[in-house]
Design a protein around this motif. Sequence first.
Motif, short mmCIF file in Angstrom:
data_model
loop_
_atom_site.label_atom_id
_atom_site.label_comp_id
_atom_site.label_asym_id
_atom_site.label_seq_id
_atom_site.Cartn_x
_atom_site.Cartn_y
_atom_site.Cartn_z
N SER A 148 -8.02 -11.36 0.11
CA SER A 148 -8.87 -10.34 -0.49
C SER A 148 -8.05 -9.11 -0.86
CB SER A 148 -9.97 -9.93 0.50
OG SER A 148 -10.70 -8.83 0.00
N ASP A 149 -8.35 -8.55 -2.01
CA ASP A 149 -7.70 -7.31 -2.43
C ASP A 149 -8.30 -6.09 -1.73
OD1 ASP A 149 -6.05 -8.65 -4.20
OD2 ASP A 149 -7.43 -8.41 -5.89
N GLU A 150 -9.40 -6.29 -1.04
CA GLU A 150 -10.12 -5.18 -0.43
C GLU A 150 -9.63 -4.84 0.98
OE1 GLU A 150 -14.28 -5.97 -0.64
OE2 GLU A 150 -14.19 -6.45 -2.75
N ILE A 151 -8.72 -5.59 1.53
CA ILE A 151 -8.25 -5.34 2.89
C ILE A 151 -7.10 -4.34 2.84
CG2 ILE A 151 -7.21 -6.38 4.94
CD1 ILE A 151 -8.71 -8.96 4.13
N SER A 152 -7.30 -3.24 3.55
CA SER A 152 -6.30 -2.19 3.57
C SER A 152 -5.77 -1.98 4.99
CB SER A 152 -6.90 -0.88 3.07
OG SER A 152 -5.98 0.18 3.21
N THR A 153 -4.47 -1.74 5.06
CA THR A 153 -3.85 -1.46 6.36
C THR A 153 -3.36 -0.01 6.43
OG1 THR A 153 -1.71 -2.26 5.55
CG2 THR A 153 -3.13 -3.85 6.68
N ARG A 154 -3.70 0.76 5.43
CA ARG A 154 -3.27 2.17 5.40
C ARG A 154 -3.83 2.93 6.60
NH1 ARG A 154 -4.72 2.54 -0.61
NH2 ARG A 154 -2.90 1.59 -1.53
N GLY A 155 -2.98 3.72 7.19
CA GLY A 155 -3.40 4.58 8.28
C GLY A 155 -3.48 3.91 9.65
N LEU A 156 -3.09 2.66 9.73
CA LEU A 156 -3.18 1.95 11.01
C LEU A 156 -2.07 2.33 11.97
CD1 LEU A 156 -4.10 -1.68 9.92
CD2 LEU A 156 -5.60 0.03 10.96
N GLY A 157 -0.96 2.81 11.45
CA GLY A 157 0.19 3.09 12.30
C GLY A 157 0.92 1.80 12.63
N GLY A 167 -1.40 -0.63 14.94
CA GLY A 167 -2.78 -0.94 14.56
C GLY A 167 -2.91 -2.26 13.85
N PHE A 168 -4.09 -2.83 13.89
CA PHE A 168 -4.33 -4.09 13.21
C PHE A 168 -5.77 -4.17 12.73
CE2 PHE A 168 -4.88 -4.81 17.74
CZ PHE A 168 -6.11 -5.44 17.81
N VAL A 169 -6.02 -5.11 11.80
CA VAL A 169 -7.33 -5.34 11.22
C VAL A 169 -7.71 -6.79 11.49
CG1 VAL A 169 -8.59 -5.56 9.03
CG2 VAL A 169 -6.98 -3.69 9.34
N GLY A 200 -1.65 -6.33 10.43
CA GLY A 200 -1.35 -4.94 10.71
C GLY A 200 -0.61 -4.37 9.53
N ASP A 201 -0.30 -3.09 9.58
CA ASP A 201 0.49 -2.49 8.51
C ASP A 201 1.97 -2.84 8.68
OD1 ASP A 201 0.70 -0.96 6.16
OD2 ASP A 201 1.41 0.75 7.30
N THR A 202 2.33 -3.21 9.90
CA THR A 202 3.70 -3.63 10.21
C THR A 202 3.65 -4.99 10.88
OG1 THR A 202 3.70 -2.66 12.41
CG2 THR A 202 4.38 -1.22 10.59
N GLY A 203 4.81 -5.63 10.99
CA GLY A 203 4.89 -6.90 11.71
C GLY A 203 4.44 -6.72 13.15
N ARG A 204 4.79 -5.61 13.73
CA ARG A 204 4.41 -5.31 15.12
C ARG A 204 2.89 -5.24 15.26
NH1 ARG A 204 7.01 -0.90 19.13
NH2 ARG A 204 5.28 -0.77 20.59
N GLY A 205 2.24 -4.57 14.35
CA GLY A 205 0.78 -4.49 14.38
C GLY A 205 0.15 -5.86 14.23
#
Length: 127
Positions: free
Chosen positions: A93-102, A105-107, A119-124
């Motif tokens: 989906s183009d609607e999934i955003s990871t901005r601001g997760l640090g 963080g993860f979704v 997550g926004d990173t591999g770690r997340g």
Amino acid sequence: MAKSISTLWQTIVTVMCLCACTHALEPMVLAGKGKAHAKIVVASQAPEAEQYAAAELAHFLNQMTGASYEVTFQAPSDQAYLFVGKQAARFASDEISTRGLGKDGFVIRSLERGLVLTGDTGRGTLY
């Protein structure tokens, strides 16, 4: 440490199942009678941490269900899917955003035929 990681993955899988149930009228079945009913999708050029996260998810789902989960680079047309990582999430989906997760963080997002874990990173993503 290994016990806490195992507990974390069990918690994540439980949340994933609950998310899947809230999106669709029919619950998403990850496994039945020792057979996987979903595939894990990771981007072919995914960072090592995301590939590791996909392998860990497959491992812990196997421990909980007795089923073997395939990690693939393409979304299956005939099964539910679990997209792992930022690049794979874009396939879903183009609607999934990871901005601001640090960095930690993860979704977890439910979709019609599956789930996105990133997550926004591999770690997340690994968390």
